[in-house]
Motif scaffolding. Structure first.
Motif, short mmCIF file in Angstrom:
data_model
loop_
_atom_site.label_atom_id
_atom_site.label_comp_id
_atom_site.label_asym_id
_atom_site.label_seq_id
_atom_site.Cartn_x
_atom_site.Cartn_y
_atom_site.Cartn_z
N VAL A 20 1.00 -1.16 -0.05
CA VAL A 20 0.01 -0.14 0.19
C VAL A 20 1.09 1.25 -0.01
N VAL A 21 0.93 2.08 -1.00
CA VAL A 21 1.79 3.06 -1.34
C VAL A 21 1.22 4.17 -1.03
N PHE A 22 1.45 5.14 -0.07
CA PHE A 22 0.89 6.16 0.56
C PHE A 22 1.49 7.45 -0.17
N GLY A 23 0.75 8.25 -0.71
CA GLY A 23 1.24 9.69 -0.99
C GLY A 23 0.42 10.82 -0.65
N PHE A 24 0.86 11.96 -0.62
CA PHE A 24 -0.08 12.92 -0.05
C PHE A 24 0.13 14.11 -1.25
N HIS A 25 -0.97 14.36 -1.44
CA HIS A 25 -0.98 15.77 -2.55
C HIS A 25 -2.52 16.26 -2.50
N GLU A 26 -2.24 17.71 -2.64
CA GLU A 26 -3.55 18.40 -2.47
C GLU A 26 -4.36 18.19 -1.42
N ASN A 27 -3.81 18.13 -0.25
CA ASN A 27 -4.42 17.76 0.99
C ASN A 27 -5.02 16.54 1.06
N GLU A 28 -4.72 15.40 0.28
CA GLU A 28 -5.27 14.23 0.22
C GLU A 28 -4.55 13.14 0.12
N LEU A 29 -4.78 11.99 1.12
CA LEU A 29 -3.83 11.02 1.07
C LEU A 29 -4.40 9.95 0.15
N LYS A 30 -3.31 9.68 -0.65
CA LYS A 30 -3.65 8.88 -1.90
C LYS A 30 -3.00 7.41 -1.77
N PRO A 129 2.27 1.15 -15.14
CA PRO A 129 1.53 0.07 -15.11
C PRO A 129 2.41 -0.98 -15.77
N ASP A 130 1.38 -2.37 -16.06
CA ASP A 130 2.13 -3.33 -16.82
C ASP A 130 1.24 -3.78 -17.70
N GLU A 131 1.67 -5.16 -18.16
CA GLU A 131 0.87 -5.80 -19.29
C GLU A 131 -0.70 -6.01 -18.65
N LEU A 132 -0.78 -6.43 -17.24
CA LEU A 132 -2.05 -6.67 -16.83
C LEU A 132 -3.04 -5.44 -16.58
N SER A 133 -2.23 -4.34 -16.53
CA SER A 133 -3.20 -3.15 -15.86
C SER A 133 -3.06 -2.22 -17.02
N ILE A 134 -4.25 -1.60 -17.35
CA ILE A 134 -4.68 -0.25 -18.15
C ILE A 134 -3.53 0.85 -17.63
N LYS A 135 -3.83 1.16 -16.33
CA LYS A 135 -3.02 2.23 -15.77
C LYS A 135 -2.33 1.99 -14.38
N CYS A 136 -1.75 2.77 -13.97
CA CYS A 136 -1.14 2.88 -12.53
C CYS A 136 -1.49 4.08 -12.04
N GLU A 137 -2.27 4.38 -11.00
CA GLU A 137 -2.42 5.67 -10.79
C GLU A 137 -2.77 5.93 -9.30
N TRP A 138 -2.86 7.27 -8.83
CA TRP A 138 -3.07 7.43 -7.55
C TRP A 138 -4.35 7.79 -7.23
N VAL A 139 -5.02 7.18 -6.23
CA VAL A 139 -6.59 7.18 -5.82
C VAL A 139 -6.67 7.53 -4.32
N ASN A 140 -7.54 8.66 -4.33
CA ASN A 140 -7.91 8.91 -2.90
C ASN A 140 -8.10 7.86 -2.16
N LYS A 145 -12.09 1.64 -3.42
CA LYS A 145 -13.04 0.78 -3.03
C LYS A 145 -13.20 -0.49 -4.00
N ASN A 146 -13.12 -0.35 -5.01
CA ASN A 146 -13.31 -1.39 -6.03
C ASN A 146 -12.15 -2.01 -6.66
N VAL A 147 -11.66 -2.93 -5.37
CA VAL A 147 -10.33 -3.49 -5.42
C VAL A 147 -10.74 -5.00 -5.36
N ILE A 148 -9.78 -5.73 -5.92
CA ILE A 148 -9.85 -7.47 -6.16
C ILE A 148 -9.46 -7.96 -4.85
N ILE A 149 -9.98 -9.25 -4.60
CA ILE A 149 -9.76 -10.26 -3.51
C ILE A 149 -10.02 -9.37 -2.23
N ASP A 150 -9.01 -9.50 -1.39
CA ASP A 150 -8.76 -8.93 0.03
C ASP A 150 -8.21 -7.54 -0.03
N HIS A 151 -7.86 -6.95 -1.08
CA HIS A 151 -7.12 -5.72 -1.19
C HIS A 151 -7.75 -4.43 -0.45
#
Lengths: 249, 249
Positions: A20-30, A129-140, A145-151
DNA sequence: TTATCATTGTGTAACCATGACGCAATGTAA
DNA sequence: TTACATTGCGTCATGGTTACACAATGATAA
């Protein structure tokens, strides 16, 4: 190709890593997430452990590939081992369709995943991103929410671990740019904790740690009164990391 | 035979569990260790994960076999993954010599070990050695030195985790008999923390948690003034476990 | 039987951290 | 020029923490 999906015989079976990679941008935890192909679902950046590396090295290697960053602040916090988590892994069909000759039995096995959390400076990251993913991006974090398995459990566990960490360890050096204002640092704490803090009490407490240097500069071009800039006193910060902040007994 | 060394195909490869079982007796913090045959070395009670159980269930199952206890307070605290830890594992020759037809390749593989710590009431434990060990016994934590591989790191890690736990969680219900005196509880805290505490301040602080009931009995037959007996208020203790003790932010 | 003394129960004063809030200074925007 | 949100600095009440004092207890030794 330099992805973990080929040559999976170089990895230990049954063991995966999710970070779980945390980043902080525009006053939001991503949180850094991968959007999976054809699924409209997200997944944590993860991978496997090579036969001759520690799990810390593995997590570091995986995140370097995802973010471009060396020397990421990383910490293991929990192992996720529900047997259910290995059933109906939606990435397996993607792998199978993209890499026809792959030995899919590796992925069909049961996996126990070691959860790490990472703290990174948002602006330094080059999401990859990689072969399996369309993109790799920051999400608030609230939208993750809409994550696979137990992520979702892994994300919640990471946030909880980070909150506990806050009580006996300084946080911020890995999440903020070199120079920052007191309100920015406070917003970071508030976002992690999920609650408001009193401006004046926050300043007093954080200054009592002696990990900040106030600079002779102020943030300019900002509305209202211009705040001072601070930077972390690396020597004291390091000391506080090692000795821990006083807490309890 | 009901030991993990036979039928190892029912376990996940590469993954092991090692548990640091803490007990408290005669004012000393003890750890449950196995003395290995022919080695004059000790090892933590450990085992492997069955193909359809969680690591928590595995740790619980393993410790039930070792101690006879159900419902052990167990907590994972760290994964140990140095590649070196799988080299020269001194238990492998023992296994090979004792169980000639065994598939030893399972044990020769690299193992990542998930560290748990357990808190148990000393007197309830029936230490149970196995084929590989001469005995299973309590060892003072300060004397738990001559151990195999990285088990010394695991013990130190468990103690550190327990000390941190102390700051936001009540401890004692799992380690003490039902009735105990304030000095006994204090000695437990002192032993875990490795430092002396002021008697009067300790009492005030621990009472402020509202997890104790003072009984109308005193410990008799003891020298000097007889102390009151206490028991844990299970309802409030449980609440404190869930909500955590106030700490920091 | 009495005195001794380590230990326990209770209390208190100084100190420090915390939570709640006041007020003047600043600097952009109306 | 004024309005006003924001910042810097400060105060006060509260509660927890540290460092002690003192009387009561009860086995042990004189």
């Amino acid at each position: 190709m330099n992805t973990p999906y080929h040559n999976n015989q170089e990895f230990l079976s049954h063991i995966s890593i999710d970070s779980v990679v945390f980043g902080f941008h525009e006053n939001e935890l991503k949180v850094l997430l991968l959007e999976l192909k054809d699924l409209e679902k997200y997944a944590l950046p993860g991978g496997f452990v090579k036969k001759d590396e520690t799990i810390e090295d593995a997590a570091s290697r995986i995140l370097k590939w995802r973010t471009g960053l060396d020397e990421i602040f990383l910490q293991q916090f929990k192992v996720f081992s529900s047997p259910d988590r290995s059933k109906d892994n939606p990435t397996i069909p993607i792998i199978k369709s993209l890499i026809p000759n792959i030995d899919i039995s590796f992925y069909n096995d049961r996996f126990i995943s070691i959860g790490f959390f990472a703290l990174v400076e948002y602006t330094l990251v080059n999401p990859n991103p990689d072969e399996l993913s369309i993109k790799c991006e920051w999400v608030n974090i609230d939208d993750a929410k809409n994550v696979i398995i137990d992520h979702s459990d892994i994300i919640n566990g990471a946030l909880e671990a980070l909150r506990i960490q806050l009580n006996y360890s300084p946080i911020g050096y890995n999440l903020l740019p070199q120079k920052f204002t007191m309100p920015e640092l406070q917003k970071l704490y508030e976002t992690i904790l999920g609650k408001q803090l009193d401006r004046r009490n926050f300043q007093r407490k954080i200054l009592s740690y002696n990990i900040l240097n106030r600079l002779d500069e102020k943030r300019v071009g900002v509305a209202h009164k211009s705040p001072y800039l601070y930077e972390f006193d690396l020597e004291n910060y390091q000391k506080a990391l090692e000795n821990g902040l006083k807490s309890g007994w």
